[in-house]
Design a protein around this motif. Structure first.
Motif, PDB file in Angstrom:
ATOM      1  N   UNK A 172       0.830  -1.202   0.000  1.00 17.18           N
ATOM      2  CA  UNK A 172       0.000   0.000   0.000  1.00 17.18           C
ATOM      3  C   UNK A 172       0.869   1.257   0.000  1.00 17.18           C
ATOM      4  N   UNK A 173       1.919   1.255   0.796  1.00 16.39           N
ATOM      5  CA  UNK A 173       2.809   2.416   0.870  1.00 16.39           C
ATOM      6  C   UNK A 173       3.563   2.631  -0.433  1.00 16.39           C
ATOM      7  N   UNK A 174       3.920   1.543  -1.121  1.00 16.99           N
ATOM      8  CA  UNK A 174       4.729   1.653  -2.335  1.00 16.99           C
ATOM      9  C   UNK A 174       3.903   1.922  -3.587  1.00 16.99           C
ATOM     10  N   UNK A 175       2.670   1.444  -3.632  1.00 19.02           N
ATOM     11  CA  UNK A 175       1.870   1.508  -4.863  1.00 19.02           C
ATOM     12  C   UNK A 175       1.540   2.948  -5.237  1.00 19.02           C
ATOM     13  N   UNK A 176       1.613   3.229  -6.532  1.00 20.74           N
ATOM     14  CA  UNK A 176       1.123   4.507  -7.048  1.00 20.74           C
ATOM     15  C   UNK A 176       0.016   4.285  -8.087  1.00 20.74           C
ATOM     16  N   UNK A 179      -5.467   1.213  -9.148  1.00 12.22           N
ATOM     17  CA  UNK A 179      -6.082  -0.093  -8.928  1.00 12.22           C
ATOM     18  C   UNK A 179      -5.282  -0.934  -7.937  1.00 12.22           C
ATOM     19  N   UNK A 180      -3.954  -0.863  -8.029  1.00 11.28           N
ATOM     20  CA  UNK A 180      -3.144  -1.589  -7.045  1.00 11.28           C
ATOM     21  C   UNK A 180      -3.374  -1.030  -5.642  1.00 11.28           C
ATOM     22  N   UNK A 181      -3.451   0.301  -5.544  1.00 10.28           N
ATOM     23  CA  UNK A 181      -3.673   0.923  -4.248  1.00 10.28           C
ATOM     24  C   UNK A 181      -5.031   0.511  -3.688  1.00 10.28           C
ATOM     25  N   UNK A 186      -8.309  -2.755   0.132  1.00 12.70           N
ATOM     26  CA  UNK A 186      -9.341  -3.781   0.358  1.00 12.70           C
ATOM     27  C   UNK A 186      -8.795  -4.959   1.170  1.00 12.70           C
ATOM     28  N   UNK A 187      -7.576  -5.371   0.848  1.00 14.51           N
ATOM     29  CA  UNK A 187      -6.978  -6.483   1.577  1.00 14.51           C
ATOM     30  C   UNK A 187      -6.732  -6.099   3.033  1.00 14.51           C
ATOM     31  N   UNK A 188      -6.256  -4.887   3.251  1.00 19.11           N
ATOM     32  CA  UNK A 188      -6.021  -4.430   4.618  1.00 19.11           C
ATOM     33  C   UNK A 188      -7.329  -4.361   5.399  1.00 19.11           C
ATOM     34  N   UNK A 189      -8.376  -3.883   4.733  1.00 21.02           N
ATOM     35  CA  UNK A 189      -9.687  -3.809   5.394  1.00 21.02           C
ATOM     36  C   UNK A 189     -10.166  -5.203   5.787  1.00 21.02           C
ATOM     37  N   UNK A 190      -9.959  -6.181   4.897  1.00 21.36           N
ATOM     38  CA  UNK A 190     -10.360  -7.550   5.215  1.00 21.36           C
ATOM     39  C   UNK A 190      -9.593  -8.102   6.418  1.00 21.36           C
ATOM     40  N   UNK A 191      -8.401  -7.555   6.646  1.00 21.30           N
ATOM     41  CA  UNK A 191      -7.591  -7.997   7.770  1.00 21.30           C
ATOM     42  C   UNK A 191      -7.803  -7.119   9.007  1.00 21.30           C
ATOM     43  N   UNK A 192      -8.800  -6.215   8.902  1.00 23.87           N
ATOM     44  CA  UNK A 192      -9.173  -5.413  10.053  1.00 23.87           C
ATOM     45  C   UNK A 192      -8.425  -4.115  10.228  1.00 23.87           C
ATOM     46  N   UNK A 195      -7.298   1.811   5.767  1.00 20.08           N
ATOM     47  CA  UNK A 195      -6.274   2.522   5.002  1.00 20.08           C
ATOM     48  C   UNK A 195      -6.917   3.760   4.383  1.00 20.08           C
ATOM     49  N   UNK A 196      -6.261   4.885   4.504  1.00 20.83           N
ATOM     50  CA  UNK A 196      -6.802   6.150   3.975  1.00 20.83           C
ATOM     51  C   UNK A 196      -6.474   6.237   2.490  1.00 20.83           C
ATOM     52  N   UNK A 197      -7.328   5.611   1.690  1.00 18.46           N
ATOM     53  CA  UNK A 197      -7.070   5.511   0.252  1.00 18.46           C
ATOM     54  C   UNK A 197      -7.059   6.881  -0.411  1.00 18.46           C
TER      55      UNK A 197
END
Length: 371
Positions: A172-176, A179-181, A186-192, A195-197
Motif C-alpha cells: 500500500x505504501x509503495x503503490x502509485x 487499482x493496485x492501491x 481492500x486487503x487491509x480492510x479484510x484484515x481489520x 487505510x486512507x485511500x
C-alpha cells in the motif's frame, strides 16, 4: 551520455555481442532520428520504413534506440520499441542479456528505456525478475514500480496473519497505481486495518462550488464568468438569478463530487469548483482529474487544461496536467460544463480530482474548504 551507455556502446559486454555487430554510429543515429520524425505519419514514408528496417537489423545500435526514447511521445516510443525488440532478438537465447542489469537499475535513464530492457530481460531470463524488482518498490519508473508491487502482492496473498498484514502495508505504501492501491486497501480492510485511500492517492476532498451559469447551446465553455477573474465574491449573477458558494466535502474513497447533489440537476449549465491545498514545499506536480463534462482547470490562476468534451466516457486520471506548486497555499479551480442532452447516460455532472508528483504518486498536502 550516461556512463553505462558509454561502456555498453564501446562493446565491452562480456558476451561481446555489441562489438561483433557494431554499426557506424553516425549512420544508425541518423536512421533512428528519421524513424522518430516519421512515427506519427500513417503510412510511414518509404524512406522511414527503410530506416526502421536498418535499425531493427542492427543489434549494435539497440542502446542508441533506448537513448532516443528519452522525451519521445507515445507513437515515437512505440516505433522505437518495436525496432529495439527486433534488433535484440538474437540475444534472446544468449547469456549476454544478463549484462543489461545496469541499464534496468540505472535511475538516471528514462523510464521508457529502462522498462523496455526490463521486459526484454524477463522474457529472455525469467529467473532474474525477482532480483530486479526487489530494488524497485520506490522506483521512479511507474511501470517498474508496478511490477515490484505486483510481486509483493503475490507474496502477501500467500502469507497469513501478521506476515500478510505487513506485506500488504508495504504494498500500500509503495503503490502509485490506483487499482493496485485500491486492492491493497481492500486487503487491509479484510484484515481489520483501515487505510486512507483518498489521502494516499492525493485526492482533494474539500471544495466549494458555485453555479449554475449559462451553458445553453454550449456558450458557457468559452464564456469567462466572474469566478474565472476572482473567487473572492460571496455571490454572482447566475443563469437563473443570484448564485453563492456552497461548501462540500467528498467522503468517497476516490474523491467523487456530484454537482447534481450539491447544486441540483441543472442542464445547459456551468459550475465552478474551488479548493485550496497547502503544500509543504514548492514542487513540480500534476493535477489529475476525471469528468464526463466539458472542463477547464486552473492552478494558481494559470489555465493548464481545457477539454470541450461531453459524455464520451471517463476513466481514473482522465486528464493529466502538469503544474508547479508553491510552498504554502495553492488554489485549484475547475470549470464544469453540463450540456442539454436528455438521455439517461448524459445526466452525469460530477468530477474527481487529485494532486500527484510527476510520476503519479499522491502529493503530500493539507486541504481545507476555502472561505
Amino acid at each position: 551520455m550516461n556512463r553505462h551507455f558509454h561502456r555498453l556502446l564501446a562493446g565491452t559486454l562480456v558476451a561481446g555481442w555489441l562489438a561483433a555487430v557494431a554499426p557506424a554510429w553516425g549512420d544508425i543515429a541518423a536512421d533512428i532520428e528519421l524513424v522518430k520524425n516519421a512515427a506519427a505519419q500513417s503510412p510511414m514514408p518509404a524512406n522511414a520504413q527503410a530506416a526502421w528496417k536498418r535499425v531493427a537489423g542492427q543489434p549494435g545500435g539497440a542502446l542508441l534506440v533506448l537513448k532516443a526514447m528519452d522525451g519521445a511521445g507515445p507513437l515515437e516510443t512505440n516505433a522505437l520499441r518495436m525496432a529495439f525488440d527486433a534488433a535484440t532478438e538474437p540475444m534472446a537465447d544468449s547469456g549476454a542479456i544478463l549484462d543489461l542489469r545496469e541499464v534496468v537499475l540505472d535511475r538516471s535513464l528514462c523510464s521508457k528505456a529502462r522498462t523496455t530492457v526490463f521486459e526484454l530481460m524477463v522474457r529472455s531470463a525469467p529467473q532474474v525478475r525477482g532480483e530486479l524488482v526487489a530494488a524497485m518498490l520506490d522506483d521512479p519508473a511507474p511501470e517498474l514500480r508496478y511490477a515490484a508491487v505486483a510481486d509483493l502482492l503475490e507474496r502477501a496473498d500467500m502469507a497469513d496473519g501478521e506476515a500478510a498484514l505487513t506485506l500488504y502495508r508495504q504494498a500500500f505504501a509503495a503503490a502509485i497505481d490506483v487499482e493496485q492501491k485500491q486492492r491493497c486497501a481492500n486487503e487491509l480492510e479484510d484484515l481489520g486495518e483501515a487505510a486512507d485511500l483518498a489521502s494516499s492517492l492525493g485526492y482533494v476532498l474539500a471544495w466549494r462550488v458555485v453555479g449554475p451559469f449559462n451553458n445553453v447551446d454550449g456558450v458557457g465553455f468559452a464564456q469567462a464568468y466572474p469566478p474565472e477573474d476572482s473567487t473572492d465574491a460571496a455571490s454572482y449573477d447566475g443563469k437563473d438569478g443570484t448564485v453563492s458558494w456552497v461548501s462540500t466535502a467528498s467522503d468517497d474513497d476516490l474523491g467523487l463530487v456530484d454537482l447534481t447533489k450539491v447544486l441540483g440537476p441543472f442542464k445547459g449549465a456551468v459550475a465552478y469548483a474551488e479548493a485550496v491545498i497547502e503544500s509543504p514545499a514548492a514542487a513540480d506536480a500534476q493535477v489529475r482529474y476525471t469528468t464526463r463534462n466539458g472542463s477547464k482547470l486552473w492552478v494558481n490562476g494559470e489555465l493548464i487544461n481545457a477539454a470541450n468534451v461531453y459524455h464520451s466516457g471517463h476513466s481514473i486520471d482522465q486528464y493529466v496536467a502538469s503544474c508547479r506548486l508553491r510552498k504554502g497555499e495553492n488554489r485549484i479551480l475547475l470549470k464544469l460544463c453540463q450540456n442539454e442532452q436528455t438521455e439517461p447516460w448524459a445526466q452525469s455532472w460530477e468530477f474527481q480530482c487529485r494532486v500527484t508528483d510527476p510520476i503519479g504518486a499522491g502529493a503530500q498536502f493539507t486541504g481545507a474548504t476555502p472561505k
